[in-house]
Design a protein around this motif. Structure first.
Motif, mmCIF file in Angstrom:
data_model
loop_
_atom_site.group_PDB
_atom_site.id
_atom_site.type_symbol
_atom_site.label_atom_id
_atom_site.label_comp_id
_atom_site.label_asym_id
_atom_site.label_seq_id
_atom_site.Cartn_x
_atom_site.Cartn_y
_atom_site.Cartn_z
ATOM 1 N N LEU A 1 9.300 -30.159 -14.845
ATOM 2 C CA LEU A 1 10.357 -29.155 -14.836
ATOM 3 C C LEU A 1 11.282 -29.296 -16.037
ATOM 4 C CD1 LEU A 1 11.622 -26.786 -13.335
ATOM 5 C CD2 LEU A 1 12.929 -28.426 -11.958
ATOM 6 N N ASP A 2 11.474 -30.527 -16.502
ATOM 7 C CA ASP A 2 12.385 -30.701 -17.644
ATOM 8 C C ASP A 2 11.775 -30.232 -18.969
ATOM 9 O OD1 ASP A 2 10.587 -32.744 -18.232
ATOM 10 O OD2 ASP A 2 12.007 -34.364 -17.857
ATOM 11 N N ALA A 3 10.528 -29.740 -18.926
ATOM 12 C CA ALA A 3 9.926 -29.141 -20.119
ATOM 13 C C ALA A 3 10.323 -27.673 -20.265
ATOM 14 C CB ALA A 3 8.404 -29.255 -20.065
ATOM 15 N N PHE A 4 11.126 -27.165 -19.318
ATOM 16 C CA PHE A 4 11.519 -25.766 -19.310
ATOM 17 C C PHE A 4 13.034 -25.638 -19.400
ATOM 18 C CE2 PHE A 4 7.415 -26.081 -17.423
ATOM 19 C CZ PHE A 4 6.733 -24.944 -17.827
ATOM 20 N N ASP A 5 13.468 -24.627 -20.147
ATOM 21 C CA ASP A 5 14.891 -24.292 -20.227
ATOM 22 C C ASP A 5 15.166 -23.136 -19.268
ATOM 23 O OD1 ASP A 5 16.018 -25.820 -22.741
ATOM 24 O OD2 ASP A 5 14.056 -25.052 -23.322
ATOM 25 N N ARG A 6 16.287 -23.194 -18.573
ATOM 26 C CA ARG A 6 16.713 -22.071 -17.746
ATOM 27 C C ARG A 6 17.819 -21.326 -18.477
ATOM 28 N NH1 ARG A 6 20.751 -22.369 -12.747
ATOM 29 N NH2 ARG A 6 22.070 -22.598 -14.577
ATOM 30 N N ILE A 7 17.551 -20.068 -18.794
ATOM 31 C CA ILE A 7 18.564 -19.224 -19.437
ATOM 32 C C ILE A 7 18.663 -17.938 -18.638
ATOM 33 C CG2 ILE A 7 19.326 -18.081 -21.536
ATOM 34 C CD1 ILE A 7 17.604 -19.963 -23.164
ATOM 35 N N HIS A 8 19.791 -17.741 -17.982
ATOM 36 C CA HIS A 8 19.998 -16.514 -17.212
ATOM 37 C C HIS A 8 19.976 -15.302 -18.134
ATOM 38 C CE1 HIS A 8 22.087 -18.873 -13.764
ATOM 39 N NE2 HIS A 8 20.819 -18.655 -13.487
ATOM 40 N N ASN A 9 19.500 -14.189 -17.608
ATOM 41 C CA ASN A 9 19.422 -12.976 -18.399
ATOM 42 C C ASN A 9 20.798 -12.487 -18.826
ATOM 43 O OD1 ASN A 9 16.656 -12.727 -18.383
ATOM 44 N ND2 ASN A 9 16.590 -11.364 -16.626
ATOM 45 N N PRO A 10 20.875 -11.908 -20.033
ATOM 46 C CA PRO A 10 22.140 -11.321 -20.486
ATOM 47 C C PRO A 10 22.336 -9.950 -19.858
ATOM 48 C CG PRO A 10 20.447 -10.985 -22.145
ATOM 49 C CD PRO A 10 19.811 -11.814 -21.051
ATOM 50 N N VAL A 11 23.560 -9.660 -19.479
ATOM 51 C CA VAL A 11 23.912 -8.338 -18.950
ATOM 52 C C VAL A 11 25.209 -7.910 -19.626
ATOM 53 C CG1 VAL A 11 24.460 -6.965 -16.923
ATOM 54 C CG2 VAL A 11 22.780 -8.816 -16.748
ATOM 55 N N PRO A 12 25.175 -6.869 -20.457
ATOM 56 C CA PRO A 12 26.386 -6.441 -21.164
ATOM 57 C C PRO A 12 27.457 -5.941 -20.203
ATOM 58 C CG PRO A 12 24.416 -5.435 -22.109
ATOM 59 C CD PRO A 12 24.002 -6.056 -20.809
ATOM 60 N N SER A 13 28.711 -6.026 -20.643
ATOM 61 C CA SER A 13 29.800 -5.459 -19.853
ATOM 62 C C SER A 13 29.630 -3.949 -19.785
ATOM 63 C CB SER A 13 31.160 -5.810 -20.480
ATOM 64 O OG SER A 13 31.222 -5.295 -21.797
ATOM 65 N N ARG A 14 30.079 -3.375 -18.712
ATOM 66 C CA ARG A 14 29.920 -1.931 -18.521
ATOM 67 C C ARG A 14 30.914 -1.165 -19.384
ATOM 68 N NH1 ARG A 14 25.278 -1.236 -17.533
ATOM 69 N NH2 ARG A 14 25.232 -3.271 -18.475
ATOM 70 N N PRO A 15 30.451 -0.170 -20.138
ATOM 71 C CA PRO A 15 31.365 0.589 -21.001
ATOM 72 C C PRO A 15 32.256 1.527 -20.190
ATOM 73 C CG PRO A 15 29.182 1.583 -21.021
ATOM 74 C CD PRO A 15 29.061 0.303 -20.226
ATOM 75 N N LYS A 16 33.363 1.922 -20.784
ATOM 76 C CA LYS A 16 34.218 2.940 -20.163
ATOM 77 C C LYS A 16 33.492 4.272 -20.257
ATOM 78 C CE LYS A 16 38.771 5.127 -20.361
ATOM 79 N NZ LYS A 16 38.893 5.114 -18.896
ATOM 80 N N LEU A 17 33.329 4.924 -19.129
ATOM 81 C CA LEU A 17 32.534 6.144 -19.084
ATOM 82 C C LEU A 17 33.372 7.384 -19.384
ATOM 83 C CD1 LEU A 17 30.439 5.422 -15.879
ATOM 84 C CD2 LEU A 17 29.689 5.235 -18.246
ATOM 85 N N SER A 18 32.710 8.378 -19.920
ATOM 86 C CA SER A 18 33.365 9.666 -20.142
ATOM 87 C C SER A 18 33.522 10.385 -18.804
ATOM 88 C CB SER A 18 32.529 10.528 -21.092
ATOM 89 O OG SER A 18 31.294 10.875 -20.472
ATOM 90 N N ASP A 19 34.457 11.307 -18.768
ATOM 91 C CA ASP A 19 34.643 12.117 -17.558
ATOM 92 C C ASP A 19 33.372 12.906 -17.247
ATOM 93 O OD1 ASP A 19 37.224 11.195 -17.352
ATOM 94 O OD2 ASP A 19 38.121 12.940 -18.340
#
Length: 361
Positions: free
Chosen positions: A160-178
């Motif tokens: 198991l120590d031969a593997f890196d755990r990197i959580h997926n990136p999730v961008p912040s939510r943009p301010k939406l238009s009306d």
């Protein structure tokens, strides 16, 4: 230059993750090029606006070693980031054939033993054998959750120590238009208070029939259930909604590259999967301050929600437990700021920094 190898750019989680990583790589001064087996998918045009795209014209995995080797000899990237089996085990062979040495980092985005469990003994043997061999010839191996890392370690026979755990990136939510909010409101066509949304491809892994059954068990005529996504299972879901007598309460919104308007206008997000690799959609919902109910499936939801601290977890394939949790979540107050704070811990710059430490040490 960092080259990112993918089958295509369909609207899936792994494809979205790699586009988000690529933007961060460029922001920190790296050149990025996408290398695709075939140039199609819902995210293709988005990627084409920001990155160079290479078509290997390789419709089958067996075409990859030679075509990728030719690409590597010609373009000579500094690093190769490869996502999804079998590309993760084919790429090391292509690098050897090319004669060009570059860092090779592979990432798996699903629990492969579960994803391919119905494919028969021969396929499982090929899966294991290819990973036992191929993984030993890469520089680093990444699982997007602890469960995925453990799964691929067991399949490959590596510690198991031969593997890196990197959580997926999730961008912040943009301010939406009306306008974006209004378009979502038109689709909901019902007042807030009992709007339930799910986002994802309509395939067996997501177990959308379970969600539809649980929704029907709630017996709330004021409730609406929205499916954001497309897939082979859509016709069966529509038929099931008719059979359950809730067709008038179910909305099929189709695929949207950015589902933010639906998260932000919903009262609850639900994930009903039998298994996941990570569960980006959970973080996307949290980033909008939207409460979450999820099956406690392997692997990812419990890691993201910290075993229930940031959302409800229910047993896999238990429609009554899912219905009860949905009903409870819809009638309980939530702290949107707390949910958004948790989502911020999966920011793209955090994941990109970890990947760059592997790709460009």
């Amino acid at each position: 230059m960092i080259s990112i190898l993918l089958p295509d750019l369909r609207g899936g989680g792994a494809e979205r993750v790699n586009i988000d990583l690529a933007h961060e790589f460029v922001r920190t001064g790296h050149e990025v090029e996408f290398v695709l087996m075939r140039p199609h998918g819902e995210l293709l045009n988005e990627a084409r606006k920001s990155f160079s795209l290479i078509d290997l014209a390789a419709p089958r995995a067996r075409n990859i070693p030679l075509t990728l080797a030719r690409y590597l000899r010609r373009r000579r990237p500094d690093a190769l980031l490869v996502a999804m089996w079998p590309l993760t085990v084919i790429a090391p062979l292509a690098v050897f054939l090319s004669g060009h040495r570059c860092k090779v980092v592979v990432s798996e985005h699903n629990s492969l033993s579960l994803q391919y469990r119905e494919w028969g003994l021969g396929h499982r043997a090929a899966l294991r054998t290819s990973m036992v061999v191929g993984y030993r010839f890469v520089d680093r191996r990444v699982g997007v959750s602890s469960g995925v890392a453990a799964d691929i370690a067991a399949l490959s026979g590596l510690p198991l120590d031969a593997f890196d755990r990197i959580h997926n990136p999730v961008p912040s939510r943009p301010k939406l238009s009306d306008e974006a909010i209004q378009d979502a409101e038109v689709l909901w066509s019902a007042p807030k208070g009992a709007r339930v949304v799910t986002v994802g491809s309509m395939k067996a892994q997501k177990n959308h029939p379970l969600l539809l059954g649980a929704f029907a068990q709630m017996s709330r005529p004021d409730a609406r259930l929205m499916f954001v996504g497309t897939g082979a299972g859509e016709a069966d879901l529509r038929a099931l909604a008719d059979d359950l007598g809730v067709a008038s309460q179910v909305i099929f919104a189709g695929f949207h590259p950015d589902p933010t308007p639906f998260y932000q206008t919903a009262d609850l997000f639900v994930l009903s999967s039998d298994y996941e690799g990570f569960g980006n959609v959970i973080v996307e919902a949290l980033a909008c301050g939207t409460p979450v109910v999820s099956t406690d499936c392997p692997s990812g939801p419990a890691e993201i929600l910290e075993d229930g601290k940031y959302g409800r977890l229910v047993p896999v394939r238990d429609s009554q437990a899912l219905a009860d949790a949905m009903q409870d979540a819809l009638t309980t107050s939530h702290d949107p700021a707390l949910l958004k704070q948790r989502a911020s811990e999966f920011a793209p710059e955090i994941a990109a920094k970890r990947y760059l430490e592997l790709l460009c040490p």
